[in-house]
Design an enzyme around this catalytic site. Structure first.
Site, PDB file in Angstrom:
ATOM      1  N   LYS A  96       1.513  -9.835  10.080  1.00  0.00           N
ATOM      2  CA  LYS A  96       1.044  -9.054   8.920  1.00  0.00           C
ATOM      3  C   LYS A  96       2.235  -8.756   8.014  1.00  0.00           C
ATOM      4  O   LYS A  96       3.251  -8.228   8.483  1.00  0.00           O
ATOM      5  CB  LYS A  96       0.432  -7.734   9.381  1.00  0.00           C
ATOM      6  CG  LYS A  96      -0.925  -7.929  10.001  1.00  0.00           C
ATOM      7  CD  LYS A  96      -1.616  -6.611  10.310  1.00  0.00           C
ATOM      8  CE  LYS A  96      -2.997  -6.875  10.883  1.00  0.00           C
ATOM      9  NZ  LYS A  96      -3.064  -7.878  11.946  1.00  0.00           N
ATOM     10  N   ASP A 130      -1.674 -13.081   8.505  1.00  0.00           N
ATOM     11  CA  ASP A 130      -2.956 -12.378   8.572  1.00  0.00           C
ATOM     12  C   ASP A 130      -3.260 -11.774   7.203  1.00  0.00           C
ATOM     13  O   ASP A 130      -2.343 -11.471   6.441  1.00  0.00           O
ATOM     14  CB  ASP A 130      -2.884 -11.211   9.572  1.00  0.00           C
ATOM     15  CG  ASP A 130      -3.034 -11.668  11.015  1.00  0.00           C
ATOM     16  OD1 ASP A 130      -3.525 -12.782  11.248  1.00  0.00           O
ATOM     17  OD2 ASP A 130      -2.654 -10.881  11.900  1.00  0.00           O
ATOM     18  N   MET A 131      -4.538 -11.578   6.904  1.00  0.00           N
ATOM     19  CA  MET A 131      -4.882 -10.917   5.634  1.00  0.00           C
ATOM     20  C   MET A 131      -5.289  -9.481   5.921  1.00  0.00           C
ATOM     21  O   MET A 131      -6.095  -9.221   6.813  1.00  0.00           O
ATOM     22  CB  MET A 131      -6.000 -11.673   4.927  1.00  0.00           C
ATOM     23  CG  MET A 131      -6.266 -11.157   3.526  1.00  0.00           C
ATOM     24  SD  MET A 131      -4.809 -11.186   2.439  1.00  0.00           S
ATOM     25  CE  MET A 131      -4.855 -12.883   1.862  1.00  0.00           C
ATOM     26  N   GLN A 161     -10.874 -14.076   3.403  1.00  0.00           N
ATOM     27  CA  GLN A 161     -11.972 -13.270   3.966  1.00  0.00           C
ATOM     28  C   GLN A 161     -13.237 -13.469   3.131  1.00  0.00           C
ATOM     29  O   GLN A 161     -13.243 -13.172   1.937  1.00  0.00           O
ATOM     30  CB  GLN A 161     -11.576 -11.792   3.931  1.00  0.00           C
ATOM     31  CG  GLN A 161     -10.320 -11.455   4.725  1.00  0.00           C
ATOM     32  CD  GLN A 161      -9.562 -10.282   4.138  1.00  0.00           C
ATOM     33  OE1 GLN A 161      -9.391 -10.191   2.922  1.00  0.00           O
ATOM     34  NE2 GLN A 161      -9.073  -9.382   4.976  1.00  0.00           N
ATOM     35  N   ARG A 182      -7.107 -20.022   7.411  1.00  0.00           N
ATOM     36  CA  ARG A 182      -8.066 -19.494   8.408  1.00  0.00           C
ATOM     37  C   ARG A 182      -9.117 -18.735   7.614  1.00  0.00           C
ATOM     38  O   ARG A 182      -8.783 -17.890   6.789  1.00  0.00           O
ATOM     39  CB  ARG A 182      -7.370 -18.548   9.370  1.00  0.00           C
ATOM     40  CG  ARG A 182      -8.362 -17.770  10.242  1.00  0.00           C
ATOM     41  CD  ARG A 182      -7.753 -16.506  10.862  1.00  0.00           C
ATOM     42  NE  ARG A 182      -6.653 -16.763  11.751  1.00  0.00           N
ATOM     43  CZ  ARG A 182      -5.691 -15.866  12.017  1.00  0.00           C
ATOM     44  NH1 ARG A 182      -5.698 -14.678  11.434  1.00  0.00           N
ATOM     45  NH2 ARG A 182      -4.721 -16.179  12.831  1.00  0.00           N
ATOM     46  N   ALA A 187     -12.253  -7.587   7.921  1.00  0.00           N
ATOM     47  CA  ALA A 187     -12.403  -6.483   8.869  1.00  0.00           C
ATOM     48  C   ALA A 187     -12.095  -5.107   8.288  1.00  0.00           C
ATOM     49  O   ALA A 187     -12.075  -4.138   9.020  1.00  0.00           O
ATOM     50  CB  ALA A 187     -11.491  -6.740  10.068  1.00  0.00           C
ATOM     51  N   THR A 224     -14.585 -17.133  13.807  1.00  0.00           N
ATOM     52  CA  THR A 224     -15.809 -16.334  13.895  1.00  0.00           C
ATOM     53  C   THR A 224     -16.375 -16.407  15.315  1.00  0.00           C
ATOM     54  O   THR A 224     -16.103 -17.359  16.049  1.00  0.00           O
ATOM     55  CB  THR A 224     -16.883 -16.823  12.896  1.00  0.00           C
ATOM     56  OG1 THR A 224     -18.023 -15.962  12.971  1.00  0.00           O
ATOM     57  CG2 THR A 224     -17.327 -18.252  13.155  1.00  0.00           C
ATOM     58  N   ARG A 287     -12.159  -3.432  15.885  1.00  0.00           N
ATOM     59  CA  ARG A 287     -13.066  -4.136  16.809  1.00  0.00           C
ATOM     60  C   ARG A 287     -14.293  -3.282  17.122  1.00  0.00           C
ATOM     61  O   ARG A 287     -15.396  -3.775  17.254  1.00  0.00           O
ATOM     62  CB  ARG A 287     -12.355  -4.505  18.123  1.00  0.00           C
ATOM     63  CG  ARG A 287     -11.108  -5.348  17.969  1.00  0.00           C
ATOM     64  CD  ARG A 287     -11.317  -6.769  17.490  1.00  0.00           C
ATOM     65  NE  ARG A 287     -11.624  -6.982  16.098  1.00  0.00           N
ATOM     66  CZ  ARG A 287     -10.728  -7.061  15.107  1.00  0.00           C
ATOM     67  NH1 ARG A 287      -9.460  -6.920  15.327  1.00  0.00           N
ATOM     68  NH2 ARG A 287     -11.115  -7.296  13.870  1.00  0.00           N
TER      69      ARG A 287
HETATM   70  P1  FDA Z   1     -20.005 -10.896  13.104  1.00  0.00           P
HETATM   71  O1  FDA Z   1     -19.304  -9.613  12.867  1.00  0.00           O
HETATM   72  O2  FDA Z   1     -21.226 -11.220  12.326  1.00  0.00           O
HETATM   73  O3  FDA Z   1     -20.311 -11.009  14.646  1.00  0.00           O
HETATM   74  C1  FDA Z   1     -21.037 -12.076  15.195  1.00  0.00           C
HETATM   75  C2  FDA Z   1     -21.201 -11.841  16.680  1.00  0.00           C
HETATM   76  O4  FDA Z   1     -19.919 -11.895  17.317  1.00  0.00           O
HETATM   77  C3  FDA Z   1     -21.724 -10.452  17.035  1.00  0.00           C
HETATM   78  O5  FDA Z   1     -23.113 -10.431  17.005  1.00  0.00           O
HETATM   79  C4  FDA Z   1     -21.150 -10.261  18.418  1.00  0.00           C
HETATM   80  O6  FDA Z   1     -21.896 -10.974  19.375  1.00  0.00           O
HETATM   81  C5  FDA Z   1     -19.809 -10.917  18.329  1.00  0.00           C
HETATM   82  N1  FDA Z   1     -18.735  -9.954  17.951  1.00  0.00           N
HETATM   83  C6  FDA Z   1     -18.104  -9.863  16.753  1.00  0.00           C
HETATM   84  N2  FDA Z   1     -17.152  -8.911  16.790  1.00  0.00           N
HETATM   85  C7  FDA Z   1     -17.182  -8.401  18.034  1.00  0.00           C
HETATM   86  C8  FDA Z   1     -16.453  -7.389  18.697  1.00  0.00           C
HETATM   87  N3  FDA Z   1     -15.489  -6.697  18.085  1.00  0.00           N
HETATM   88  N4  FDA Z   1     -16.752  -7.118  19.995  1.00  0.00           N
HETATM   89  C9  FDA Z   1     -17.706  -7.793  20.643  1.00  0.00           C
HETATM   90  N5  FDA Z   1     -18.446  -8.770  20.059  1.00  0.00           N
HETATM   91  C10 FDA Z   1     -18.194  -9.062  18.780  1.00  0.00           C
HETATM   92  N6  FDA Z   1     -10.007 -10.102   9.704  1.00  0.00           N
HETATM   93  C11 FDA Z   1      -9.223  -9.801   8.646  1.00  0.00           C
HETATM   94  O7  FDA Z   1      -9.610  -9.009   7.795  1.00  0.00           O
HETATM   95  N7  FDA Z   1      -7.985 -10.379   8.515  1.00  0.00           N
HETATM   96  C12 FDA Z   1      -7.513 -11.297   9.420  1.00  0.00           C
HETATM   97  O8  FDA Z   1      -6.400 -11.820   9.258  1.00  0.00           O
HETATM   98  C13 FDA Z   1      -8.334 -11.626  10.535  1.00  0.00           C
HETATM   99  N8  FDA Z   1      -7.956 -12.523  11.472  1.00  0.00           N
HETATM  100  C14 FDA Z   1      -8.839 -12.955  12.439  1.00  0.00           C
HETATM  101  C15 FDA Z   1      -8.490 -13.979  13.321  1.00  0.00           C
HETATM  102  C16 FDA Z   1      -9.423 -14.457  14.204  1.00  0.00           C
HETATM  103  C17 FDA Z   1      -9.038 -15.585  15.113  1.00  0.00           C
HETATM  104  C18 FDA Z   1     -10.728 -13.907  14.257  1.00  0.00           C
HETATM  105  C19 FDA Z   1     -11.780 -14.457  15.181  1.00  0.00           C
HETATM  106  C20 FDA Z   1     -11.069 -12.875  13.423  1.00  0.00           C
HETATM  107  C21 FDA Z   1     -10.122 -12.372  12.529  1.00  0.00           C
HETATM  108  N9  FDA Z   1     -10.447 -11.312  11.691  1.00  0.00           N
HETATM  109  C22 FDA Z   1      -9.593 -11.002  10.644  1.00  0.00           C
HETATM  110  C23 FDA Z   1     -11.640 -10.462  11.969  1.00  0.00           C
HETATM  111  C24 FDA Z   1     -12.850 -10.939  11.187  1.00  0.00           C
HETATM  112  O9  FDA Z   1     -12.672 -10.674   9.828  1.00  0.00           O
HETATM  113  C25 FDA Z   1     -14.134 -10.235  11.670  1.00  0.00           C
HETATM  114  O10 FDA Z   1     -14.006  -8.865  11.469  1.00  0.00           O
HETATM  115  C26 FDA Z   1     -14.495 -10.488  13.118  1.00  0.00           C
HETATM  116  O11 FDA Z   1     -14.187 -11.797  13.502  1.00  0.00           O
HETATM  117  C27 FDA Z   1     -16.002 -10.262  13.366  1.00  0.00           C
HETATM  118  O12 FDA Z   1     -16.744 -11.134  12.583  1.00  0.00           O
HETATM  119  P2  FDA Z   1     -17.553 -12.425  13.131  1.00  0.00           P
HETATM  120  O13 FDA Z   1     -17.199 -13.578  12.242  1.00  0.00           O
HETATM  121  O14 FDA Z   1     -17.232 -12.656  14.545  1.00  0.00           O
HETATM  122  O15 FDA Z   1     -19.048 -12.140  12.848  1.00  0.00           O
END
Ligand code: FDA
Length: 312
Positions: A96, A130-131, A161, A182, A187, A224, A287
């Site tokens: 970061k 990271d963003m 994002q 990526r 988040a 994701t 998370r």
């Molecule tokens: P979504 O939130 O729709 O979740 C889909 C499904 O995944 C859920 O129904 C659940 O089953 C599962 N799930 C998701 N989050 C979970 C959790 N915390 N605990 C348990 N189950 C969960 N963000 C950002 O702003 N800057 C960044 O640099 C990064 N970097 C990054 C790297 C990597 C490798 C990942 C996977 C994610 C990030 N993120 C991030 C976080 C990202 O923006 C996002 O908040 C999370 O990945 C959750 O989103 P999903 O795409 O998983 O979908």
């Protein structure tokens, strides 16, 4: 509402001090964070590598407030890169910029990052920026494109994002300059003026960006845990004859381990984002904000512990 409250709490250092001393919270953190030291992180990386997954190691830490802290964080990253190299781990790092001094001065941040990128390029490994929240999007992309990418094209990439309105345009631009991206949903707590308020729009934007990256991007990371989107990515790759070595899926340590194993069994590339270090509180709160069921898991454990204590 709940998401907003948790994201608000993620920025409260006094609460962090309280939570850090709480055994249950620490136990819960262990599910998402690979310990507080590099040694604990390295053993997590080894297990993941043995299971066929690559890793991106993240030393937890948000904004630093002075030059000494930024330089110390930079040195820790050099030590991480040395260790990855010495132990022949299949891992890169995620960083970061605010932890590397961006809020102190841009010049300081560039200097710290150049040292990290120099070491990473000597080891032929990769550093992902990271963003953070939208207050940093433009600064991060400018610093990336103007100060870091020209000298270290193979060693550095960014995160975009899909919840931000601007992101499709950023994806097109990054594809044009052949930068590695990526793509994630995002988040942080964002104002409506910059980000889609509705999840379905965030998801639709994700799919648009993902397709652009898979067809015209440079080895995108599809970050994701969304099963529907992962299925769409696989189908899109098949239809467009995009081979599985042209992109990688990415997931967070401890999240949807069932899906992680499934992707590996099916022969896809998967990188696990492995955070470690003492500063785990804001990461943990993000998370929790993503999935309210995690709160039930946490409080369920607290209640179980209280009942257990009464019995003993
Ligand atoms: P979504 O939130 O729709 O979740 C889909 C499904 O995944 C859920 O129904 C659940 O089953 C599962 N799930 C998701 N989050 C979970 C959790 N915390 N605990 C348990 N189950 C969960 N963000 C950002 O702003 N800057 C960044 O640099 C990064 N970097 C990054 C790297 C990597 C490798 C990942 C996977 C994610 C990030 N993120 C991030 C976080 C990202 O923006 C996002 O908040 C999370 O990945 C959750 O989103 P999903 O795409 O998983 O979908």
């Amino acid at each position: 509402m709940l998401r907003n409250s948790l994201l608000y709490l993620s920025n409260q250092p006094r609460i962090f001090r309280f939570v850090r001393n709480n055994r249950m919270a620490r136990g819960f953190a262990n599910r998402f964070v690979a310990g507080e030291t590099l040694d604990t992180a390295v053993s997590a990386v080894r297990k993941l590598n043995d299971a066929g997954m690559t890793v991106s190691l993240d030393l937890l830490g948000e904004s630093v407030h002075n030059e000494a802290e930024a330089r110390a964080a930079g040195k820790e990253y050099l030590a991480i890169l040395d260790r990855i190299h010495a132990e022949k781990l299949d891992a890169n790092v995620s960083v970061k910029l605010t932890a590397m001094g961006l809020d102190v001065s841009e010049e300081l941040c560039v200097d710290v990052m150049q040292r990290i990128l120099q070491r990473a390029s000597e080891y032929r490994t990769f550093v992902r920026l990271d963003m953070e929240s939208s207050a940093y999007t433009q600064k991060t992309l400018d610093l990336f494109e103007q100060r870091l990418f020209p000298a270290y094209r193979e060693s550095v990439g960014v995160v975009l994002q899909s919840y931000l309105y601007r992101t499709s345009a950023d994806v097109e631009h990054m594809n044009q300059i052949r930068a590695r991206v990526r793509i994630c949903k995002g988040a942080y707590k964002e104002p409506e003026g910059v980000a889609y308020p509705d999840k379905k729009d965030v998801d639709a934007s994700y799919v648009r960006c993902m397709k652009l990256l898979m067809t015209k991007g440079n080895y995108p990371g599809i970050a994701t845990h969304d099963e529907r989107i992962i299925a769409l990515a696989k189908e899109f790759a098949r239809e467009n004859r995009i081979l599985p070595d042209k992109y990688e899926f990415q997931m967070l340590y401890g999240v949807r381990r069932d899906l992680q194993d499934q992707l590996i069994r099916e022969g896809y590339r998967l990188r696990i984002y492995v955070p470690f270090g003492t500063q785990w509180y804001p990461y943990l709160m993000r998370r929790l904000a993503e999935r309210p069921a995690n709160i039930a898991f946490l409080t369920g454990n607290v209640v179980r512990e209280m009942i257990g204590r009464r019995r003993h």
